[in-house]
Motif scaffolding. Sequence first.
Motif, PDB file in Angstrom:
ATOM      1  N   PRO A   1     -16.783 -20.271 -11.591  1.00 12.83           N
ATOM      2  CA  PRO A   1     -18.187 -19.851 -11.519  1.00 12.83           C
ATOM      3  C   PRO A   1     -18.384 -18.714 -10.510  1.00 12.83           C
ATOM      4  O   PRO A   1     -17.632 -18.577  -9.547  1.00 12.83           O
ATOM      5  CB  PRO A   1     -18.884 -21.114 -11.024  1.00 12.83           C
ATOM      6  N   ALA A   2     -19.428 -17.921 -10.737  1.00 16.69           N
ATOM      7  CA  ALA A   2     -19.773 -16.833  -9.830  1.00 16.69           C
ATOM      8  C   ALA A   2     -21.227 -16.451 -10.082  1.00 16.69           C
ATOM      9  O   ALA A   2     -21.777 -16.713 -11.159  1.00 16.69           O
ATOM     10  CB  ALA A   2     -18.862 -15.632 -10.048  1.00 16.69           C
ATOM     11  N   ILE A   3     -21.826 -15.832  -9.085  1.00 17.30           N
ATOM     12  CA  ILE A   3     -23.210 -15.355  -9.191  1.00 17.30           C
ATOM     13  C   ILE A   3     -23.191 -13.900  -9.652  1.00 17.30           C
ATOM     14  O   ILE A   3     -22.370 -13.096  -9.198  1.00 17.30           O
ATOM     15  CB  ILE A   3     -23.931 -15.471  -7.839  1.00 17.30           C
ATOM     16  N   VAL A   4     -24.102 -13.573 -10.546  1.00 20.80           N
ATOM     17  CA  VAL A   4     -24.284 -12.197 -10.998  1.00 20.80           C
ATOM     18  C   VAL A   4     -25.522 -11.639 -10.300  1.00 20.80           C
ATOM     19  O   VAL A   4     -26.617 -12.193 -10.428  1.00 20.80           O
ATOM     20  CB  VAL A   4     -24.446 -12.116 -12.519  1.00 20.80           C
ATOM     21  N   ALA A   5     -25.334 -10.573  -9.542  1.00 14.46           N
ATOM     22  CA  ALA A   5     -26.429  -9.994  -8.772  1.00 14.46           C
ATOM     23  C   ALA A   5     -26.494  -8.492  -9.015  1.00 14.46           C
ATOM     24  O   ALA A   5     -25.464  -7.828  -9.132  1.00 14.46           O
ATOM     25  CB  ALA A   5     -26.239 -10.265  -7.275  1.00 14.46           C
ATOM     26  N   PRO A   6     -27.707  -7.936  -9.056  1.00 15.22           N
ATOM     27  CA  PRO A   6     -27.839  -6.491  -9.273  1.00 15.22           C
ATOM     28  C   PRO A   6     -27.524  -5.709  -8.005  1.00 15.22           C
ATOM     29  O   PRO A   6     -27.847  -6.141  -6.898  1.00 15.22           O
ATOM     30  CB  PRO A   6     -29.320  -6.338  -9.644  1.00 15.22           C
TER      31      PRO A   6
ATOM     32  N   ARG B   1     -19.496 -25.818  -9.849  1.00 14.42           N
ATOM     33  CA  ARG B   1     -20.642 -25.685 -10.760  1.00 14.42           C
ATOM     34  C   ARG B   1     -21.959 -25.952 -10.035  1.00 14.42           C
ATOM     35  O   ARG B   1     -22.927 -25.204 -10.195  1.00 14.42           O
ATOM     36  CB  ARG B   1     -20.474 -26.646 -11.938  1.00 14.42           C
ATOM     37  N   ILE B   2     -21.997 -27.008  -9.226  1.00 10.88           N
ATOM     38  CA  ILE B   2     -23.228 -27.351  -8.503  1.00 10.88           C
ATOM     39  C   ILE B   2     -23.550 -26.284  -7.458  1.00 10.88           C
ATOM     40  O   ILE B   2     -24.719 -25.912  -7.257  1.00 10.88           O
ATOM     41  CB  ILE B   2     -23.103 -28.732  -7.845  1.00 10.88           C
ATOM     42  N   THR B   3     -22.531 -25.776  -6.787  1.00  9.33           N
ATOM     43  CA  THR B   3     -22.756 -24.704  -5.809  1.00  9.33           C
ATOM     44  C   THR B   3     -23.353 -23.478  -6.481  1.00  9.33           C
ATOM     45  O   THR B   3     -24.327 -22.890  -5.991  1.00  9.33           O
ATOM     46  CB  THR B   3     -21.442 -24.327  -5.102  1.00  9.33           C
ATOM     47  N   CYS B   4     -22.792 -23.085  -7.597  1.00  8.32           N
ATOM     48  CA  CYS B   4     -23.289 -21.924  -8.324  1.00  8.32           C
ATOM     49  C   CYS B   4     -24.730 -22.146  -8.778  1.00  8.32           C
ATOM     50  O   CYS B   4     -25.584 -21.254  -8.629  1.00  8.32           O
ATOM     51  CB  CYS B   4     -22.388 -21.650  -9.533  1.00  8.32           C
TER      52      CYS B   4
ATOM     53  N   SER C   1     -17.914 -13.594  -6.722  1.00  2.57           N
ATOM     54  CA  SER C   1     -17.296 -14.866  -6.342  1.00  2.57           C
ATOM     55  C   SER C   1     -17.398 -15.072  -4.842  1.00  2.57           C
ATOM     56  O   SER C   1     -17.488 -16.204  -4.358  1.00  2.57           O
ATOM     57  CB  SER C   1     -15.824 -14.900  -6.764  1.00  2.57           C
ATOM     58  N   TYR C   2     -17.374 -13.956  -4.102  1.00  3.29           N
ATOM     59  CA  TYR C   2     -17.504 -13.998  -2.647  1.00  3.29           C
ATOM     60  C   TYR C   2     -18.960 -13.759  -2.298  1.00  3.29           C
ATOM     61  O   TYR C   2     -19.388 -12.629  -2.065  1.00  3.29           O
ATOM     62  CB  TYR C   2     -16.610 -12.936  -2.001  1.00  3.29           C
ATOM     63  N   CYS C   3     -19.735 -14.834  -2.302  1.00  5.44           N
ATOM     64  CA  CYS C   3     -21.166 -14.690  -2.027  1.00  5.44           C
ATOM     65  C   CYS C   3     -21.729 -16.025  -1.576  1.00  5.44           C
ATOM     66  O   CYS C   3     -21.095 -17.072  -1.692  1.00  5.44           O
ATOM     67  CB  CYS C   3     -21.917 -14.192  -3.270  1.00  5.44           C
ATOM     68  N   GLY C   4     -22.930 -15.972  -1.067  1.00  3.36           N
ATOM     69  CA  GLY C   4     -23.628 -17.182  -0.653  1.00  3.36           C
ATOM     70  C   GLY C   4     -25.046 -16.836  -0.287  1.00  3.36           C
ATOM     71  O   GLY C   4     -25.517 -15.716  -0.516  1.00  3.36           O
TER      72      GLY C   4
ATOM     73  N   LEU D   1     -17.326 -22.336  -4.156  1.00  2.39           N
ATOM     74  CA  LEU D   1     -17.384 -21.931  -5.560  1.00  2.39           C
ATOM     75  C   LEU D   1     -16.067 -22.177  -6.286  1.00  2.39           C
ATOM     76  O   LEU D   1     -16.067 -22.594  -7.447  1.00  2.39           O
ATOM     77  CB  LEU D   1     -17.768 -20.453  -5.665  1.00  2.39           C
ATOM     78  N   THR D   2     -14.958 -21.914  -5.618  1.00  2.00           N
ATOM     79  CA  THR D   2     -13.662 -21.978  -6.317  1.00  2.00           C
ATOM     80  C   THR D   2     -12.639 -22.880  -5.650  1.00  2.00           C
ATOM     81  O   THR D   2     -11.617 -23.209  -6.258  1.00  2.00           O
ATOM     82  CB  THR D   2     -13.038 -20.573  -6.423  1.00  2.00           C
ATOM     83  N   GLY D   3     -12.878 -23.294  -4.402  1.00  2.00           N
ATOM     84  CA  GLY D   3     -11.837 -24.017  -3.663  1.00  2.00           C
ATOM     85  C   GLY D   3     -11.880 -25.515  -3.787  1.00  2.00           C
ATOM     86  O   GLY D   3     -10.978 -26.204  -3.306  1.00  2.00           O
ATOM     87  N   GLY D   4     -12.925 -26.066  -4.422  1.00  2.91           N
ATOM     88  CA  GLY D   4     -13.031 -27.510  -4.579  1.00  2.91           C
ATOM     89  C   GLY D   4     -12.889 -27.924  -6.022  1.00  2.91           C
ATOM     90  O   GLY D   4     -12.208 -27.281  -6.826  1.00  2.91           O
TER      91      GLY D   4
END
Length: 504
Positions: A441-446, A185-188, A127-130, A176-179
């Motif tokens: 929403p959140a990004i899944v990264a290896p 969704r669009i940010t993700c 969730s904490y990513c960009g 991701l979560t504050g708006g």
Amino acid sequence: MDQAEQRRAQTKPAAAVEKIRCDACPVMCYIADGKSGACDRYANHAGVLVRLDPLTIIEQAKDDGHKLVPFMNREEEWSGDLVGQSGFVTAVGAGTTYPDYKPAPFIVSSKADDVDMVTVVTEGIFSYCGVKVKIDTDRHLGPEQAVVRAAGEAVGHVTTGEYGSQMLSLGGVNHLTGGSKKEGRITCDTLLNLCNGKAVELTIDEGSDVVVQAGKPPIVNGFQEERMRVGCGSATIGMFAQQWFGHSDEVVVVDDHITGVLSEHQAGKVLGVEPTGIKIKGRRSTPGRYFQVAEPGAGWGGTDVDDPLAILGDFDPKVAKAGQSLLMVSTTGEQYAYFELDDELKPVEKDLPASLKVSVERIAENCEPACCSVLFMGGAGGSLRAGVTENPVRLTHSVKDTLTYVSCGGAPVYVWPGGGITVMVDVTRMPENSFGYVPTPAIVAPIEFTMRLDDYEQLGGYMDAVVSMEDVLAQSGSRRVQNPDDNPWPTTSKLYRWDRDRGS
């Protein structure tokens, strides 16, 4: 069912319920038989929750010239045959630790130069990513702090420009979560596409429309950029002064940031260039260097001017002479014009002499191709670390002590100093489609953590969950890709402090 499926699957009595509940993220989808969840990463296969994407294993280049699947733009899939008995298990396709009480999906032991190693792999839910985006262009994309939008939603902002590049900071937990739900969704979706190497169209408030794709030239307001600047105007004067000396009485390199003037610049002084009486509109910094000659834009040297003479005042009649020559050129060599002063000391455009054409072409030759760089940035927080050890802070200390090597899809990362494990990675060095998402929403990264087996035990690692590399390689359903030549092999001893200590 093989071991990989057992470790990644949750079996439900198929006869008891039509749907099974996925616990791989906080959404907790109910999935019908033969269907996938909202993330398209997990599916119900005859009552068993399975990970849809194959586990990805990277291999070092083979001396025999055997062609393996490349990381990006692959032309063929792996046939399924084992190629040797070595490899590095990445977290791509491995599955996650969520809801974080359990060990990572794969904890793999291996040998490297007779040293017992272990790699802990997991797909982290970030969730904490960009992403940080570097766009090579002189074009003005937008003012600093301007909002960057995708599909009309705010997804980031313009940050400080760098040498020949514009920089964007996209994503982050607040978008991701504050708006609104749509903003999240669009940010993700924007982050996911950028990280997976797809083109994304962005609009900058009070600025440009730009299409960004990792490893590709940017498209600004419909025009594809070809090259980044050779340097600022002052640097260009210094680089090419010798080649202009004796061929033009004056040279002005037009630049939004630092415009250079040959006759006033120290390089010109050393060569003996005579004063020309030229006047530049702008704020004089030091001799031959001018700031703010025009507003930022898509014109000459990143300014808003289409006519370079717009940045000139009247020539000093006490110094200037009729017939005096003047070359004006941009920092990429894309724009240039040659003038001679008439009897009233007004610049009149003439054909560019052959001797000056060579220098203009030399500027262009020294400009590197324009490119978009996309770097994923995320914080590996407490819940992710709990899949590695029962005492998560020890993993942080081990990473900072370089006893543990961090990689993403096998690619090297930059670990930021300070607290926590904040990593940054070039997405083009990772396997294709390494990233996923969950609708939170959140990004899944290896992410992979590699260390000596003894060090892992001292961390309080899950020793009972360790499996051998041979067992993993023997499983079906994985894919193999070649490790890029510029990526270090993650178990190479020189990456670790203990190897340096051993050599001292």
